[in-house]
Design an enzyme around this catalytic site. Structure first.
Site, PDB file in Angstrom:
ATOM      1  NE  ARG A 126      -4.168  -1.800   1.897  1.00  6.55           N
ATOM      2  CZ  ARG A 126      -4.176  -2.861   2.697  1.00  6.55           C
ATOM      3  NH1 ARG A 126      -3.274  -2.989   3.653  1.00  6.55           N
ATOM      4  NH2 ARG A 126      -5.091  -3.787   2.561  1.00  6.55           N
ATOM      5  CE  LYS A 148       0.690  13.721 -15.022  1.00  9.25           C
ATOM      6  NZ  LYS A 148      -0.219  13.792 -16.184  1.00  9.25           N
ATOM      7  CD  GLU A 190       8.408  17.283 -22.517  1.00  7.22           C
ATOM      8  OE1 GLU A 190       7.675  18.233 -22.165  1.00  7.22           O
ATOM      9  OE2 GLU A 190       7.981  16.229 -23.031  1.00  7.22           O
ATOM     10  CE  LYS A 232       5.616  18.046 -14.529  1.00  5.22           C
ATOM     11  NZ  LYS A 232       5.897  16.706 -15.038  1.00  5.22           N
ATOM     12  CD  GLU A 242      -3.200  15.692 -14.884  1.00  7.15           C
ATOM     13  OE1 GLU A 242      -2.347  16.116 -15.634  1.00  7.15           O
ATOM     14  OE2 GLU A 242      -3.465  14.492 -14.756  1.00  7.15           O
ATOM     15  NE  ARG A 247      -0.293  18.423 -11.994  1.00  5.67           N
ATOM     16  CZ  ARG A 247       0.344  17.300 -11.625  1.00  5.67           C
ATOM     17  NH1 ARG A 247       0.420  16.275 -12.433  1.00  5.67           N
ATOM     18  NH2 ARG A 247       0.879  17.206 -10.441  1.00  5.67           N
ATOM     19  CG  ASN A 251      -1.021  18.002 -21.766  1.00  8.18           C
ATOM     20  OD1 ASN A 251      -0.129  17.156 -21.806  1.00  8.18           O
ATOM     21  ND2 ASN A 251      -2.050  17.921 -20.968  1.00  8.18           N
ATOM     22  CG  HIS A 254       2.829  17.053 -24.685  1.00 10.85           C
ATOM     23  ND1 HIS A 254       3.655  18.159 -24.651  1.00 10.85           N
ATOM     24  CD2 HIS A 254       3.506  16.072 -24.031  1.00 10.85           C
ATOM     25  CE1 HIS A 254       4.764  17.846 -24.001  1.00 10.85           C
ATOM     26  NE2 HIS A 254       4.701  16.584 -23.613  1.00 10.85           N
ATOM     27  CG  HIS A 258       0.779  12.453 -26.715  1.00  4.88           C
ATOM     28  ND1 HIS A 258       0.098  13.083 -25.701  1.00  4.88           N
ATOM     29  CD2 HIS A 258       1.923  11.993 -26.169  1.00  4.88           C
ATOM     30  CE1 HIS A 258       0.805  13.008 -24.588  1.00  4.88           C
ATOM     31  NE2 HIS A 258       1.914  12.347 -24.838  1.00  4.88           N
ATOM     32  CG  HIS A 270       7.465  12.272 -25.222  1.00  7.28           C
ATOM     33  ND1 HIS A 270       6.117  12.233 -25.474  1.00  7.28           N
ATOM     34  CD2 HIS A 270       7.670  13.289 -24.337  1.00  7.28           C
ATOM     35  CE1 HIS A 270       5.525  13.178 -24.760  1.00  7.28           C
ATOM     36  NE2 HIS A 270       6.442  13.832 -24.065  1.00  7.28           N
TER      37      HIS A 270
HETATM   38  N1  NAD Z   1       5.820  10.500 -14.799  1.00  8.65           N
HETATM   39  C1  NAD Z   1       5.893  11.589 -15.527  1.00  8.65           C
HETATM   40  O1  NAD Z   1       5.414  12.653 -15.139  1.00  8.65           O
HETATM   41  C2  NAD Z   1       6.568  11.517 -16.857  1.00  8.65           C
HETATM   42  C3  NAD Z   1       6.848  12.701 -17.551  1.00  8.65           C
HETATM   43  C4  NAD Z   1       7.522  12.616 -18.760  1.00  8.65           C
HETATM   44  C5  NAD Z   1       7.895  11.379 -19.255  1.00  8.65           C
HETATM   45  N2  NAD Z   1       7.623  10.236 -18.564  1.00  8.65           N
HETATM   46  C6  NAD Z   1       8.012   8.924 -19.081  1.00  8.65           C
HETATM   47  O2  NAD Z   1       9.415   8.865 -19.236  1.00  8.65           O
HETATM   48  C7  NAD Z   1       9.719   7.883 -20.212  1.00  8.65           C
HETATM   49  C8  NAD Z   1      10.816   8.379 -21.106  1.00  8.65           C
HETATM   50  O3  NAD Z   1      11.950   8.688 -20.320  1.00  8.65           O
HETATM   51  P1  NAD Z   1      13.397   8.793 -20.945  1.00  8.65           P
HETATM   52  O4  NAD Z   1      13.366   9.611 -22.157  1.00  8.65           O
HETATM   53  O5  NAD Z   1      14.299   9.175 -19.836  1.00  8.65           O
HETATM   54  O6  NAD Z   1      13.667   7.300 -21.477  1.00  8.65           O
HETATM   55  P2  NAD Z   1      14.494   6.071 -20.885  1.00  8.65           P
HETATM   56  O7  NAD Z   1      14.310   5.940 -19.435  1.00  8.65           O
HETATM   57  O8  NAD Z   1      14.152   4.917 -21.729  1.00  8.65           O
HETATM   58  O9  NAD Z   1      16.009   6.490 -21.183  1.00  8.65           O
HETATM   59  C9  NAD Z   1      16.444   6.619 -22.513  1.00  8.65           C
HETATM   60  C10 NAD Z   1      17.670   5.726 -22.768  1.00  8.65           C
HETATM   61  O10 NAD Z   1      18.819   6.300 -22.153  1.00  8.65           O
HETATM   62  C11 NAD Z   1      19.477   5.345 -21.327  1.00  8.65           C
HETATM   63  N3  NAD Z   1      20.089   6.134 -20.258  1.00  8.65           N
HETATM   64  C12 NAD Z   1      19.468   6.689 -19.193  1.00  8.65           C
HETATM   65  N4  NAD Z   1      20.318   7.480 -18.527  1.00  8.65           N
HETATM   66  C13 NAD Z   1      21.503   7.428 -19.177  1.00  8.65           C
HETATM   67  C14 NAD Z   1      22.777   8.041 -18.977  1.00  8.65           C
HETATM   68  N5  NAD Z   1      22.960   8.924 -17.997  1.00  8.65           N
HETATM   69  N6  NAD Z   1      23.775   7.752 -19.828  1.00  8.65           N
HETATM   70  C15 NAD Z   1      23.562   6.895 -20.866  1.00  8.65           C
HETATM   71  N7  NAD Z   1      22.391   6.302 -21.125  1.00  8.65           N
HETATM   72  C16 NAD Z   1      21.375   6.565 -20.283  1.00  8.65           C
HETATM   73  C17 NAD Z   1      18.404   4.393 -20.934  1.00  8.65           C
HETATM   74  O11 NAD Z   1      18.926   3.136 -20.593  1.00  8.65           O
HETATM   75  C18 NAD Z   1      17.557   4.323 -22.206  1.00  8.65           C
HETATM   76  O12 NAD Z   1      18.138   3.427 -23.119  1.00  8.65           O
HETATM   77  C19 NAD Z   1       8.424   7.579 -20.945  1.00  8.65           C
HETATM   78  O13 NAD Z   1       7.961   6.312 -20.575  1.00  8.65           O
HETATM   79  C20 NAD Z   1       7.474   8.654 -20.450  1.00  8.65           C
HETATM   80  O14 NAD Z   1       6.135   8.224 -20.420  1.00  8.65           O
HETATM   81  C21 NAD Z   1       6.968  10.301 -17.380  1.00  8.65           C
HETATM   82 ZN    ZN Z   2       6.241  15.435 -22.675  1.00 15.31          ZN
END
Ligand code: NAD
Ligand code: ZN
Length: 371
Positions: A126, A148, A190, A232, A242, A247, A251, A254, A258, A270
């Site tokens: 939990r 989130k 972003e 942010k 939200e 918020r 977007n 986006h 998207h 993305h």
């Molecule tokens: N929760 C939220 O509010 C929120 C907001 C925006 C995005 N997201 C999510 O984030 C995800 C995308 O995140 P991302 O772009 O970080 O992708 P990711 O976590 O897949 O990282 C991208 C790549 O970089 C590698 N990597 C990470 N750090 C590294 C480093 N320091 N040096 C070398 N390689 C490294 C990872 O292994 C991966 O292959 C999506 O799933 C998206 O939905 C969530």
């Molecule tokens: Zn985004």
């Protein structure tokens, strides 16, 4: 950066070397107490196969040297790991290993690891504490602020999860030295977005320093990350779950972004899709909402300089994008809804909402101009 939500506040530490302070902080009882963690927690690092050898292994060693109990769970790198299957595997493994409520999860990696580990922390017994150690620019400026957490399903991204804030965030810009160029640039989309929607001065700072950012000047990166997190945070703190609609401005870019991301079969990252989405949506704003042409050109130039795409790939058809935007979660009765800038640094407010319904013919014109 301090984040205060209703009943929860936490700190985002941004700076060169903050990674090396984690073990000290977690072995300091007063420090733990101040963030609501009981003495002698059992630690679990959740990371991915790329980040493990780069940052998670050395963190594990230093935690152990500080007398802390710690194990590491590496998921396979990539978006596919942000699934209910991987989440189940981790939770089952934790139950077998006898993890109890006095566990702190450390999410060491990009947004995928952050969301996966955050979802496990949200659900396990939990809800347990977790700490974010974001290692991509995207994770440092976006996914570690706002609370989130979610995993993907075959029906769509981020559909299963909740709101669960970390106890602390450590964002070390030095980790960006090993990040590949394409991911660095994707995160920048972003960062540029925050300038457009909230802060003209920050936008100008980015214009002046874009070359240094791309050259990974750590001081400039630190500045840009701090400003992004503050911007942010100001938005999400007003509306932690939200409910109000403010918020919505986050977007910007986006809705079309998207759609383009999905239509590319996720070949576009993305951030790349958001860059294209910002261009198309800014064109809607120029055409119908008084966004000055000169501001549009400044945005276009900055996005280009950042090495991000500004045009919709030719193999993605207008009708495909229109179909996808009308299914967007903000759409009503098939009409797409957009948050739109009035000028750089300022979004329109429409009656009570921060988004307006836009007719398909106006969207189509904007799409045509974005080719
Ligand atoms: N929760 C939220 O509010 C929120 C907001 C925006 C995005 N997201 C999510 O984030 C995800 C995308 O995140 P991302 O772009 O970080 O992708 P990711 O976590 O897949 O990282 C991208 C790549 O970089 C590698 N990597 C990470 N750090 C590294 C480093 N320091 N040096 C070398 N390689 C490294 C990872 O292994 C991966 O292959 C999506 O799933 C998206 O939905 C969530
Ligand atoms: Zn985004």
């Amino acid at each position: 950066v301090d984040i205060k939500a209703k009943d929860h506040h936490y700190t985002i530490d941004v700076g060169q070397g903050v990674l090396e302070t984690i073990a000290d902080n977690l072995s300091n009882q007063e420090e733990l107490e101040s963030i609501g963690i009981k003495p002698n927690p059992r630690l679990l690092i959740i990371t991915d196969s790329n980040v493990k050898p780069l940052y998670a292994d050395s963190l594990e060693i230093s935690l152990r040297e500080h007398g802390l109990k710690v194990q590491t769970y590496p998921a396979r790198a990539g978006e596919q790991s942000k699934s209910r299957q991987t989440r189940d595997k981790i939770e089952n493994w934790m139950l077998e290993q006898g993890y109890d409520r006095n566990t702190v999860i450390l999410a060491v990696g990009g947004g995928v690891v952050g969301d996966l580990a955050g979802t496990v922390a949200y659900e396990f017994l939990r809800g347990i504490h977790y700490i974010q150690v974001p290692t991509t620019l995207l994770a440092q400026v976006d996914s570690s602020v706002g609370g989130k957490v979610a995993v993907n399903t075959p029906k769509g991204k981020n559909l299963i999860g909740g709101f669960w804030n970390p106890s602390r965030v450590y964002a070390d810009p030095r980790t960006l030295l090993t990040l590949d160029k394409r991911n660095l640039r994707a995160g920048l989309a972003e960062v540029i977005k925050y300038g457009i929607i909230l802060d003209k001065e920050f936008f100008e700072y980015l214009q002046q320093n874009i070359d240094k950012i791309l050259a990974r000047d750590l001081d400039v990166l630190t500045e840009a990350i701090i400003s992004s997190c503050e911007l942010k945070a100001n938005v999400v703190m007003q509306d932690p779950e939200e409910r109000l609609g403010n918020r919505m401005i986050l977007n910007f870019g986006h809705t079309i972004g998207h759609a383009v991301e999905q239509a590319s079969g996720y070949k576009l990252y993305h951030g790349e899709a958001v860059a294209i989405g910002m261009m198309a949506e800014a064109r809607i704003a120029v055409a119908d909402y008084g966004f000055p042409e000169g501001h549009f050109l400044a945005l276009n130039q900055l996005v280009e300089k950042a090495g991000l795409p500004t045009r919709i790939p030719l193999d993605i058809l207008n009708k495909e994008i229109i179909m996808l935007v009308s299914r967007d979660k903000k759409a009503k009765q098939g009409r797409a809804r957009f948050p739109l800038p009035a000028e750089i640094g300022k979004m329109h407010k429409f009656d009570a909402a921060y988004a307006d319904f836009v007719d398909n013919d106006i969207i189509l014109q904007a799409l045509d101009k974005t080719r």
